[in-house]
Design a protein around this motif. Sequence first.
Motif, PDB file in Angstrom:
ATOM      1  N   PRO A 269       0.842  -1.211   0.000  1.00 55.99           N
ATOM      2  CA  PRO A 269       0.000   0.000   0.000  1.00 55.99           C
ATOM      3  C   PRO A 269       0.872   1.254   0.000  1.00 55.99           C
ATOM      4  N   GLY A 302      -9.357  -8.244   8.573  1.00 49.12           N
ATOM      5  CA  GLY A 302      -9.433  -7.156   7.608  1.00 49.12           C
ATOM      6  C   GLY A 302      -8.931  -5.832   8.149  1.00 49.12           C
ATOM      7  N   SER A 303      -8.255  -5.864   9.299  1.00 48.83           N
ATOM      8  CA  SER A 303      -7.752  -4.604   9.854  1.00 48.83           C
ATOM      9  C   SER A 303      -6.371  -4.269   9.310  1.00 48.83           C
ATOM     10  N   LYS A 305      -3.450  -6.544   9.364  1.00 47.28           N
ATOM     11  CA  LYS A 305      -2.350  -7.091  10.168  1.00 47.28           C
ATOM     12  C   LYS A 305      -1.164  -7.503   9.290  1.00 47.28           C
ATOM     13  N   GLU A 307       0.057  -6.327   6.659  1.00 42.57           N
ATOM     14  CA  GLU A 307       0.915  -5.194   6.308  1.00 42.57           C
ATOM     15  C   GLU A 307       1.820  -4.808   7.473  1.00 42.57           C
ATOM     16  N   ARG A 666     -15.033  -8.396   2.443  1.00 41.91           N
ATOM     17  CA  ARG A 666     -13.682  -7.832   2.536  1.00 41.91           C
ATOM     18  C   ARG A 666     -13.405  -6.879   1.388  1.00 41.91           C
TER      19      ARG A 666
HETATM   20  P1  ADP Z   1      -5.969  -8.967   8.282  1.00 36.58           P
HETATM   21  O1  ADP Z   1      -4.753  -9.813   8.114  1.00 36.58           O
HETATM   22  O2  ADP Z   1      -5.913  -8.096   9.490  1.00 36.58           O
HETATM   23  O3  ADP Z   1      -7.254  -9.732   8.196  1.00 36.58           O
HETATM   24  P2  ADP Z   1      -5.111  -7.877   5.802  1.00 36.58           P
HETATM   25  O4  ADP Z   1      -3.738  -7.567   6.197  1.00 36.58           O
HETATM   26  O5  ADP Z   1      -5.355  -9.064   4.954  1.00 36.58           O
HETATM   27  O6  ADP Z   1      -6.031  -7.941   7.083  1.00 36.58           O
HETATM   28  O7  ADP Z   1      -5.684  -6.579   5.087  1.00 36.58           O
HETATM   29  C1  ADP Z   1      -6.953  -6.565   4.468  1.00 36.58           C
HETATM   30  C2  ADP Z   1      -6.873  -5.868   3.120  1.00 36.58           C
HETATM   31  O8  ADP Z   1      -6.495  -4.522   3.271  1.00 36.58           O
HETATM   32  C3  ADP Z   1      -5.873  -6.484   2.183  1.00 36.58           C
HETATM   33  O9  ADP Z   1      -6.441  -6.549   0.909  1.00 36.58           O
HETATM   34  C4  ADP Z   1      -4.712  -5.501   2.193  1.00 36.58           C
HETATM   35  O10 ADP Z   1      -4.008  -5.510   0.978  1.00 36.58           O
HETATM   36  C5  ADP Z   1      -5.399  -4.194   2.419  1.00 36.58           C
HETATM   37  N1  ADP Z   1      -4.586  -3.212   3.123  1.00 36.58           N
HETATM   38  C6  ADP Z   1      -3.931  -3.398   4.291  1.00 36.58           C
HETATM   39  N2  ADP Z   1      -3.290  -2.279   4.678  1.00 36.58           N
HETATM   40  C7  ADP Z   1      -3.532  -1.354   3.738  1.00 36.58           C
HETATM   41  C8  ADP Z   1      -3.159   0.036   3.553  1.00 36.58           C
HETATM   42  N3  ADP Z   1      -2.379   0.670   4.434  1.00 36.58           N
HETATM   43  N4  ADP Z   1      -3.619   0.668   2.461  1.00 36.58           N
HETATM   44  C9  ADP Z   1      -4.406   0.040   1.569  1.00 36.58           C
HETATM   45  N5  ADP Z   1      -4.786  -1.240   1.660  1.00 36.58           N
HETATM   46  C10 ADP Z   1      -4.361  -1.941   2.731  1.00 36.58           C
END
Ligand code: ADP
Length: 816
Positions: A269, A302-303, A305, A307, A666
Motif C-alpha cells: 500500500p 481485515g484490519s 495485520k 501489512e 472484505r
Molecule cells: P488482516 O490480516 O488483518 O485480516 P489484511 O492484512 O489481509 O487484514 O488486510 C486486508 C486488506 O487490506 C488487504 O487486501 C490488504 O491488501 C489491504 N490493506 C492493508 N493495509 C492497507 C493500507 N495501508 N492501504 C491500503 N490497503 C491496505
Amino acid sequence: MPSESKTCVRVAVTLPVEETYLYLVPRDLETRAQVGCRVEVPFGKRKVTGYILEHAANAEDKDLKEINQVLDPEPLFHRSLVPFFHWMSEYYLYPLGRLIQSALPGGLNVHAYRAARLTAKGEEALKFLAGRSEERKLLTWVRDHPGKKALSPLDHLVAFEKKGWLILEHRMTKRRGGPLIKRFVKAGEGSSLKDLAESDAKSLKAKNEMAFLEAVFSSQGILSEELSSRFTNGAYLLRKWLKRGILETYQASVLRDPAGNVFLPSPPPKELYPQQREVLGVLEKQLARGTFSAFLLHGVTGSGKTEVYYQAVRYAMELGRQAILLVPEIALAIYMEGILRSRLGDRLAVYHSGLSEGERYDQWMKMARGEVPLVIGARSALFAPFPNLGLVIVDEEHDPAYKQEEGARYQARDAAVVRGKQANAVVLLGSGTPSIQSYYNASRERYALLRMPERIESRPLPEVQVIDMKDFSSEGKEEEILSPALRDALDAAMASGKQTILFLNRRGFHRVHLCRSCGKPVRCPNCEVSLIYHLRENRLACHYCGFHCQPQTLCPVCGREGLRSYGFGTERLEADLKQIYPQLRAARMDRDSIRRKGHTFELLRKFSRREIDVLVGTQMVTKGYDFPDVTLVGVIGADFSLGFPDFRAAERTFQILSQVAGRAGRGEDTGHVIIQTFYPEHYAVTAARDHDYPTFFQKEIELREQLGYPPFSYLACLRLQGNQKQKTEDMARKMAEVMMEVIVSWPKRGKDLRVLGPVEAPLSKLKGKYRWQIFIKSKGPNLLHAFLKRVGENLKRILRGSGVSLTVDIDPYQML
Ligand code: ADP
Ligand code: ZN
C-alpha cells in the motif's frame, strides 16, 4: 596419548534418554566437529546418531569413547538454539536428541563416508599378492571402485594405507533436488500502461495483447509460463515487450506444487492507516531497543495485520536481525509467501510439510548459513536456525493447529514466546479472536496489548443473522440443510454475481448409518466411532483410522435389514446445492477433496479468479484468505463443536464463527453472514453475532475460573493405550493410585494438585488401541513438572512389560 589433550563434546543422542553424553573427538575430526553438526557415536553396542551441543571439558577425566564420524559438512544449527532445545525437551518432557531430530529437516541425506583410491604402489602390490587371498580381493575391489564408499570395517584399508597401497579420503554424498527456480515477468521500471496506451495505441488495439499487458501490469510478478499458456501468442508477446524494455523478467524460487502456482502477490500500500502506523511505531521502538518483549495484537479480520507484519519484518531486517513468521497451516504459508516474496524477492525461506525433503533441507541450510533473514512457515519453522533472531510473529495465534499432536507435543505459540525471550527478540502474537490464554496474559500484563479495531477503509463488519434451526427440524423427515433465509440470501448473491462461502465442519455425505430396528450405528472395527458414508467412493469410512468398507444393508448388530443414513456433511451439502441450483458453480474444500497435492491451491486460485460461485468447506475455508468478492457466508452447523467434552469448546466455536464471518465483505460491498444453529442463545454464538470479543472473553474467563480450568490451572494429560482392554484399565488405575499416594505424602504442595480420573477416553478405542486417560491439574507449571518428575520413575516401572504405552501431553488440547 593422554585423553585430556583431546577435544571433548557434549552430544544429544537420538534415543529415548534424558541425559546427554560426553565424547572425545579424534584429531582428524577436530576441525569438523562443530556445534550443530550430526555425529555418529558408539552407544553401548550400537552406533547411533547424535548432535553436538557444546565443546566441553572432560572434567572428571572419565574414560570416554570417541565419536566415529561427523556426518555434516557444516553445522545444521547455531549454538544459540541449544538452550531452546533444552527448554522444549524439559517442558514438554520429550528426549532432547529426538526433539532435535524432529526439528531438523528430513532431507538430511548428506553423509560423510570414506573412499579409497589405489596408489601406484598398490598397483604393484596387486601383482605380488596371492591369487585368492582376502587382501587381494579387497585391493582389487578398491582398484575397480575408486571413490566408492568403502565398506566397513575399515581396519584392513587403514592397514593398506599405512603400507602406502592406497589413500583413504573423506567424501560427502551429493544431495538430489534443489529449489525450483522459475522465471517471472513484471512491468519494467518506470513503464506504465497508461503511457503505453497513448504512445503505442496501434498495437494495443488488439484485445488479446491489451489483456496480456494488463495481466502483467496489475500483478507484482507473474510466472512467465503462465503468460504463455493463458494468452494466445503469449511467448511471442513476452519477447516483444521484453525487447522494448517495457517488461522485465526475474528469477525466483517457487514451491513445487503441481499447479505451479504462487498466489498473485499484492502491491504494497502507498501508506499505512493510522492504526497500523501506531502499532508499527510501538513495535519498531521495541525492536530498536533489542530486548525481549511480547505483544498481543488484537486486530479484527481485515484490519491490515499482514501489512504490519511485513513492515515489522522489514525493520528487523534493517537492524540486521532475522525474523520468523509462523502461520497455522501450509495454505496460509503459501499465501503469505506470495505477498512477501513480491516485496523481498529471494530474501526469505519457507519451511513447512508441504515441501519435499530436499526442499526442506535447502530451505533449512539457507537459514543456517545466514543467507536469508526471514522464514515463513508452519509450527516447525519455530526452530529456524537463525543466529541473531530479532522478531517472531505468530499469525492467527489462537489456532489449535499450533499444538503439535504427535512426537514432541509442543504448543508452538507458547514456545515462540520462550524462544523470543532467550533470543532477546520481539514476539508478536496476532489474531482477530485471541485465545483466552493469550488475552488473559495480556490482561495480566505479561503481554502488551495492541489493538487494531477498524477494518481498513472503515468497511463495516458484516451483518450477522442467527437462524434457530429448531424451527425447521421435524421428526422423520430428511434433515433440511439450508434454511429459507439462507436460500433467499443465496439467490440474492447469485443474482448480483457475488461469491458465497458455506461452512460446515463435517466431512462426508451422510453422517451415520443407524439401524432402525436396534438403533445402533455402524461402527469402525478399530475405533469406537461411527462410520461416515461417502458418496463419491460409495463407501463407509472411519475419519480416525481410515478404515472403509462397502455400505451394508444388513445391520451388523441385530442382523435385520433396517439400516438408514442420518445427518449430513460437506459432501451432501455440495450435492444438494448442485441439485437446487443446477447452474451454480460450486466446489468443495475439505480433507477429502484436497487429498491430491496442489488441489487446495488450484481451488483457491479458481475461487479468487471467480471461476467458482460457492465454496463449500470445513475449517479450511475459515482461514485468513482475502476474497474481496465474497459477500455471503453461511454457517451450516454452528454448534457441532459445542457438544464436545472439552473445556475449550466454547472458545473454539466462537473463534470459528468469528473467523468464518470475517470472510464476508472484505471488498467494496458489505458482507452478510447467516449462522444456522440449534443453540441461538449460547454466549459463543451471540458474541460472535455481535462481533463482541470482550463480552465473550468476560463470560468465558469467569467460567474457567469457577471450574479451575486453564489459564487458572496447568494441565497434563497422561494417555494410556493398549491392545488389551482390561490391562489398559488396570494400568490406568494403578498409576492413578501411585500418584494419589505421592500427593497425600506432600501435605503442603499436594493440595494444589488434583488427579482427575482415570477415565476411559471419550474415544475409548482408536486404531485398534484401547484408551484411558488421567488428567493432572496443578496450580502452577513448576509444581506440575516437579510432580511429574517425582512420579515418572514409578510410572515407568508399573508399565514395564505390560504392553500398555504412556504418552504425556503437557498443556493438552485434545480431550478426546
Ligand atoms: P488482516 O490480516 O488483518 O485480516 P489484511 O492484512 O489481509 O487484514 O488486510 C486486508 C486488506 O487490506 C488487504 O487486501 C490488504 O491488501 C489491504 N490493506 C492493508 N493495509 C492497507 C493500507 N495501508 N492501504 C491500503 N490497503 C491496505
Ligand atoms: Zn477407525
